[in-house]
Design a protein around this motif. Structure first.
Motif, PDB file in Angstrom:
ATOM      1  N   GLN A   1       0.669  -1.044  -0.065  1.00 22.72           N
ATOM      2  CA  GLN A   1       0.047  -0.029   0.017  1.00 22.72           C
ATOM      3  C   GLN A   1       1.078   1.218   0.089  1.00 22.72           C
ATOM      4  O   GLN A   1       1.860   1.115   0.725  1.00 22.72           O
ATOM      5  N   VAL A   2       0.364   2.345  -0.814  1.00 17.85           N
ATOM      6  CA  VAL A   2       1.144   3.473  -0.643  1.00 17.85           C
ATOM      7  C   VAL A   2       0.214   4.832  -0.043  1.00 17.85           C
ATOM      8  O   VAL A   2      -0.951   4.627  -0.223  1.00 17.85           O
ATOM      9  N   GLN A   3       0.971   5.617   0.096  1.00 14.12           N
ATOM     10  CA  GLN A   3       0.144   6.818   0.711  1.00 14.12           C
ATOM     11  C   GLN A   3       0.909   8.048   0.135  1.00 14.12           C
ATOM     12  O   GLN A   3       1.977   8.242   0.222  1.00 14.12           O
ATOM     13  N   THR A   4       0.390   8.900  -0.772  1.00  8.64           N
ATOM     14  CA  THR A   4       1.050  10.113  -1.364  1.00  8.64           C
ATOM     15  C   THR A   4       0.538  11.567  -0.709  1.00  8.64           C
ATOM     16  O   THR A   4      -0.592  11.531  -0.368  1.00  8.64           O
ATOM     17  N   ARG A   5       1.492  12.269  -0.874  1.00 11.13           N
ATOM     18  CA  ARG A   5       0.945  13.784  -0.317  1.00 11.13           C
ATOM     19  C   ARG A   5       1.013  14.747  -1.651  1.00 11.13           C
ATOM     20  O   ARG A   5       1.853  14.943  -2.589  1.00 11.13           O
ATOM     21  N   ALA A   6       0.028  15.351  -1.955  1.00  7.90           N
ATOM     22  CA  ALA A   6      -0.344  16.317  -2.899  1.00  7.90           C
ATOM     23  C   ALA A   6       0.636  17.405  -2.851  1.00  7.90           C
ATOM     24  O   ALA A   6       0.752  18.015  -1.610  1.00  7.90           O
ATOM     25  N   SER A   7       1.160  17.700  -3.889  1.00 11.54           N
ATOM     26  CA  SER A   7       1.813  19.070  -3.990  1.00 11.54           C
ATOM     27  C   SER A   7       1.156  20.170  -3.853  1.00 11.54           C
ATOM     28  O   SER A   7      -0.090  20.471  -4.172  1.00 11.54           O
ATOM     29  N   GLY A   8       1.565  21.275  -3.233  1.00  8.40           N
ATOM     30  CA  GLY A   8       0.723  22.599  -2.915  1.00  8.40           C
ATOM     31  C   GLY A   8      -0.106  22.657  -1.662  1.00  8.40           C
ATOM     32  O   GLY A   8       0.218  22.989  -0.758  1.00  8.40           O
ATOM     33  N   SER A   9      -1.103  21.546  -1.595  1.00  6.85           N
ATOM     34  CA  SER A   9      -1.981  21.461  -0.497  1.00  6.85           C
ATOM     35  C   SER A   9      -1.284  20.837   0.573  1.00  6.85           C
ATOM     36  O   SER A   9      -1.691  20.941   2.033  1.00  6.85           O
ATOM     37  N   GLY A  10      -0.364  19.893   0.471  1.00  2.60           N
ATOM     38  CA  GLY A  10       0.254  19.216   1.583  1.00  2.60           C
ATOM     39  C   GLY A  10      -0.523  18.044   2.060  1.00  2.60           C
ATOM     40  O   GLY A  10      -0.189  17.413   3.166  1.00  2.60           O
ATOM     41  N   ARG A  11      -1.723  17.849   1.379  1.00  2.00           N
ATOM     42  CA  ARG A  11      -2.739  16.756   1.986  1.00  2.00           C
ATOM     43  C   ARG A  11      -2.238  15.390   1.644  1.00  2.00           C
ATOM     44  O   ARG A  11      -1.859  15.076   0.629  1.00  2.00           O
ATOM     45  N   TRP A  12      -2.255  14.503   2.691  1.00  2.00           N
ATOM     46  CA  TRP A  12      -1.942  13.134   2.204  1.00  2.00           C
ATOM     47  C   TRP A  12      -3.167  12.186   1.825  1.00  2.00           C
ATOM     48  O   TRP A  12      -4.295  12.344   2.297  1.00  2.00           O
ATOM     49  N   SER A  13      -3.051  11.579   0.874  1.00  2.00           N
ATOM     50  CA  SER A  13      -4.246  10.526   0.393  1.00  2.00           C
ATOM     51  C   SER A  13      -4.183   9.392   1.305  1.00  2.00           C
ATOM     52  O   SER A  13      -3.482   9.409   2.528  1.00  2.00           O
ATOM     53  N   SER A  14      -5.439   8.764   1.358  1.00  2.00           N
ATOM     54  CA  SER A  14      -5.544   7.639   2.186  1.00  2.00           C
ATOM     55  C   SER A  14      -4.746   6.506   1.563  1.00  2.00           C
ATOM     56  O   SER A  14      -3.893   6.310   0.654  1.00  2.00           O
ATOM     57  N   TRP A  15      -4.567   5.372   2.480  1.00  2.00           N
ATOM     58  CA  TRP A  15      -3.714   4.285   2.110  1.00  2.00           C
ATOM     59  C   TRP A  15      -4.302   3.743   0.851  1.00  2.00           C
ATOM     60  O   TRP A  15      -5.492   3.328   0.810  1.00  2.00           O
ATOM     61  N   ARG A  16      -3.565   3.299  -0.209  1.00  2.00           N
ATOM     62  CA  ARG A  16      -4.171   2.781  -1.474  1.00  2.00           C
ATOM     63  C   ARG A  16      -3.467   1.502  -1.827  1.00  2.00           C
ATOM     64  O   ARG A  16      -2.162   1.754  -1.760  1.00  2.00           O
ATOM     65  N   SER A  17      -4.002   0.510  -2.267  1.00  2.00           N
ATOM     66  CA  SER A  17      -3.470  -0.748  -2.415  1.00  2.00           C
ATOM     67  C   SER A  17      -2.865  -0.707  -3.857  1.00  2.00           C
ATOM     68  O   SER A  17      -3.436  -0.554  -4.831  1.00  2.00           O
ATOM     69  N   LEU A  18      -1.515  -1.466  -3.920  1.00  2.00           N
ATOM     70  CA  LEU A  18      -1.059  -1.527  -5.338  1.00  2.00           C
ATOM     71  C   LEU A  18      -1.474  -3.166  -5.734  1.00  2.00           C
ATOM     72  O   LEU A  18      -1.488  -4.051  -5.139  1.00  2.00           O
ATOM     73  N   ASP A  19      -2.032  -3.227  -6.972  1.00  2.00           N
ATOM     74  CA  ASP A  19      -2.247  -4.794  -7.559  1.00  2.00           C
ATOM     75  C   ASP A  19      -1.061  -5.320  -7.755  1.00  2.00           C
ATOM     76  O   ASP A  19      -0.234  -5.030  -8.721  1.00  2.00           O
ATOM     77  N   THR A  20      -0.644  -6.523  -6.954  1.00  2.00           N
ATOM     78  CA  THR A  20       0.401  -7.305  -7.030  1.00  2.00           C
ATOM     79  C   THR A  20       0.053  -8.483  -7.811  1.00  2.00           C
ATOM     80  O   THR A  20       1.354  -9.010  -8.106  1.00  2.00           O
ATOM     81  N   HIS A  21      -0.943  -8.656  -8.526  1.00  2.00           N
ATOM     82  CA  HIS A  21      -1.141  -9.989  -9.041  1.00  2.00           C
ATOM     83  C   HIS A  21      -0.389  -9.737 -10.605  1.00  2.00           C
ATOM     84  O   HIS A  21      -0.306  -8.467 -10.951  1.00  2.00           O
ATOM     85  N   GLY A  22       0.218 -10.471 -11.018  1.00  2.00           N
ATOM     86  CA  GLY A  22       1.089 -10.577 -12.100  1.00  2.00           C
ATOM     87  C   GLY A  22       0.384 -10.699 -13.630  1.00  2.00           C
ATOM     88  O   GLY A  22       0.870 -10.940 -14.475  1.00  2.00           O
ATOM     89  N   GLY A  23      -0.937 -10.355 -13.701  1.00  2.00           N
ATOM     90  CA  GLY A  23      -1.705 -10.646 -14.723  1.00  2.00           C
ATOM     91  C   GLY A  23      -1.521  -9.675 -15.987  1.00  2.00           C
ATOM     92  O   GLY A  23      -1.744 -10.053 -17.104  1.00  2.00           O
ATOM     93  N   HIS A  24      -0.940  -8.432 -15.575  1.00  2.00           N
ATOM     94  CA  HIS A  24      -0.905  -7.611 -16.486  1.00  2.00           C
ATOM     95  C   HIS A  24       0.555  -7.532 -16.910  1.00  2.00           C
ATOM     96  O   HIS A  24       1.395  -6.798 -16.393  1.00  2.00           O
ATOM     97  N   SER A  25       1.028  -8.584 -17.649  1.00  2.00           N
ATOM     98  CA  SER A  25       2.492  -8.729 -17.783  1.00  2.00           C
ATOM     99  C   SER A  25       2.752  -9.444 -19.036  1.00  2.00           C
ATOM    100  O   SER A  25       1.802 -10.214 -19.675  1.00  2.00           O
ATOM    101  N   PRO A  26       4.173  -9.417 -19.552  1.00  2.00           N
ATOM    102  CA  PRO A  26       4.363 -10.240 -20.541  1.00  2.00           C
ATOM    103  C   PRO A  26       4.436 -11.665 -19.995  1.00  2.00           C
ATOM    104  O   PRO A  26       4.390 -11.914 -18.919  1.00  2.00           O
TER     105      PRO A  26
ATOM    106  N   GLY B   1       0.497  -7.744 -27.247  1.00  2.00           N
ATOM    107  CA  GLY B   1       0.653  -6.983 -25.897  1.00  2.00           C
ATOM    108  C   GLY B   1       1.147  -7.633 -24.905  1.00  2.00           C
ATOM    109  O   GLY B   1       1.520  -8.711 -24.757  1.00  2.00           O
ATOM    110  N   ALA B   2       1.129  -7.010 -23.729  1.00  2.00           N
ATOM    111  CA  ALA B   2       1.340  -7.519 -22.445  1.00  2.00           C
ATOM    112  C   ALA B   2       0.262  -7.208 -21.318  1.00  2.00           C
ATOM    113  O   ALA B   2       0.520  -6.312 -20.613  1.00  2.00           O
ATOM    114  N   HIS B   3      -0.684  -7.843 -21.448  1.00  2.00           N
ATOM    115  CA  HIS B   3      -2.171  -7.295 -20.742  1.00  2.00           C
ATOM    116  C   HIS B   3      -2.787  -8.382 -19.907  1.00  2.00           C
ATOM    117  O   HIS B   3      -3.161  -8.521 -18.882  1.00  2.00           O
ATOM    118  N   THR B   4      -2.672  -9.947 -20.519  1.00  2.00           N
ATOM    119  CA  THR B   4      -3.233 -10.679 -19.859  1.00  2.00           C
ATOM    120  C   THR B   4      -2.462 -12.073 -19.834  1.00  2.00           C
ATOM    121  O   THR B   4      -2.351 -12.819 -20.974  1.00  2.00           O
TER     122      THR B   4
END
Length: 498
Positions: A122-147, A393-396
């Motif tokens: 999961q990642v949390q990022t801070r918006a430039s300018g406002s300094g506001r942090w996002s909520s924790w957001r999950s990264l899709d770790t499945h390898g389905g979008h790949s060669p 492509g490299a998608h499925t």
């Protein structure tokens, strides 16, 4: 490299196990084993290389690459970049955030393409300018979008393992943590709140922060700087096509003799009659019936498509040679970018970010998807090699051959896809599948190249327009968008005149 292992011993409760420390290295444009930059003050970001200096294309963009380490190997004598570990509100542990150069897209890569993190990143990022942090957001770790396994990327490099990229918008700081998977109950399969084993990262894991650069370069869609919130407009340009040789766009592509005339950054729409006249021979050749004639073929009218030039692709980044299948039998629908919080004027930047992440960070030969669709219903060319051709492509994973991959920019698990999106998908599949003689409402049989859902060599029946989840164990393209696929298939068949 050894895997980075973090045990759950000593953690107060379930939830975020830790926030991994970030140490800067040189840009991901260099190779993985590249030299690390010297330690600096906390506010000093790692060096990020500007692609304009490398290629002379005038296309902006850069990548920051930050190795991810475990607490046991995260401190070095004299390194002031790392802050002290602290308790995370969830009960886990985390490291205080640090400043980086501005970025808009984030993902994680690692050495072994066959490995996956044990736990949810999961990642949390801070918006430039406002300094506001996002909520924790999950990264899709499945390898389905790949060669496919063992495939080579640009210049013969081995493709890396990677998460799907996440569009964060203009940001200037980042946090990352890994959450242990929960143990499912035997009766319901749902989480019972118990941690499932250890949280572990594959060896060589790195956080990739991508800056796609502002706007659309001159000569792209509209031939002018893209303004945020506005859509690109057609401009003047030159024709180009595709070839199976070493071509990098422009005049080299023209020699292929393609039907694809590209004024400015847009491949213009055609009427049904024009489409049949242009692609009828290919469609007739692709069908099983010997009595088919070009004028009898079922092809949906070609829609407007923003070209690679239109969204500002730096053609020097990708592999020069193209990869083709024998035919196109089906289309797989995906969702990407992991957010609906973008303006349609930002889409060229989002696609450039995904392109850079796929090629520079993940070492793929080109952008993975063949086409992309934004929430306003605008269609974009993805992987190079010719939009009407059978570009692989490299998608499925397991079913990249003989298919085309279409990514809808957004996340549609709980939110309904706009009507403009479903209409665009119907138009695109009616045309693309029609060119290859495929009934968009029909069934096709594909042979699995391996994966999480179908063993290698298995013959699998699919709808001609399917979702990513049909070929791989994943939630993609989201429950709401997936439920729209039957209607999309019917609309595409109607546009084909069936």
């Amino acid at each position: 490299m050894r895997a980075l292992l973090v045990t759950s011993i000593g953690v107060a409760c379930a939830g975020a196990l830790l926030l991994l420390p970030l140490t800067p290295t040189e840009s991901a444009d260099s190779t993985l084993p590249g030299d690390r930059s010297a330690p600096a003050e906390d506010a000093a970001p790692p060096a990020a290389r500007d692609v304009r200096a490398e290629s002379g294309t005038g296309v902006p963009g850069s990548t920051q690459s930050l190795p991810l380490g475990a607490p046991s190997d995260s401190t070095r004598s004299g390194d002031k970049l790392l802050s002290a570990w602290e308790d995370d509100p969830s009960g886990g542990r985390r490291v205080a955030s640090r400043k980086v150069k501005p970025f808009s897209l984030v993902g994680v890569v690692w050495e072994d393409a066959g490995a996956e993190p044990r736990g949810q990143l999961q990642v949390q990022t801070r918006a430039s300018g406002s300094g506001r942090w996002s909520s924790w957001r999950s990264l899709d770790t499945h390898g389905g979008h790949s060669p496919e396994a063992g495939s080579k990327g640009r210049s013969g490099e081995r493709a890396l393992g990677s998460t799907a990229p996440l569009w964060a918008g203009n940001s200037d700081a980042v946090r990352v943590r890994i959450v242990p998977h929960k143990t499912p109950t035997r009766t319901t399969g749902q989480s019972n709140g118990q941690e499932q084993g250890n949280a572990e990262l594959p060896g060589g894991a790195r956080l990739e922060l991508v800056d796609p650069g502002p706007g659309t370069p001159s000569g792209g869609a509209g031939g002018r700087e893209q303004r945020e919130g506005g859509d690109p407009e057609p401009g003047a340009g030159q024709a180009s096509g595709q070839t199976s040789g070493q071509a990098s766009g422009g005049a080299a592509d023209e020699a292929a003799g393609s039907h694809e005339q590209r004024p400015g950054g847009v491949l213009p729409a055609m009427t049904k009659a024009q489409t049949r006249a242009t692609y009828g021979d290919e469609a007739a050749d692709a069908t099983s019936s010997r009595s088919d004639r070009p004028q009898d073929t079922h092809i949906g009218p070609r829609p407007d498509i923003v070209t690679r030039k239109g969204w500002g692709a730096d053609e020097s980044m990708r592999e020069k040679e193209f990869s083709y299948s024998k035919s196109i039998k089906a289309a797989f629908v995906h969702h990407s970018a992991e957010t609906n919080d973008y303006t349609c004027g930002q889409v060229p930047s989002i696609i450039r970010g995904i392109y850079r992440y796929h090629v520079k960070s993940s070492r793929w030969r080109d952008l993975g998807y063949n086409f992309l669709v934004d929430k306003c219903g605008k269609i974009y060319e993805g992987r190079a090699g010719g939009m009407a051709r059978a570009v692989m492509g490299a998608h499925t994973f397991g079913f990249n051959a003989d298919t085309t991959g279409i990514a809808v920019l957004g996340t549609y698990s709980k939110e309904t896809a706009p009507k403009a999106v479903t209409e665009a998908l119907a138009k695109l599949t009616a045309w693309k599948l029609g060119v290859h003689g495929v009934d968009a409402r029909g069934k096709v049989t594909l042979t699995s190249g391996g994966g999480t859902k179908h063993k290698k060599g298995t013959k699998v029946s699919f709808n001609a327009v399917s979702g990513h989840r049909d070929g791989f164990v994943t939630e993609c393209p989201g429950e709401k968008l997936y439920s729209e696929l039957p209607a999309i298939r019917n609309d595409a068949g109607r546009l084909q005149g069936r």
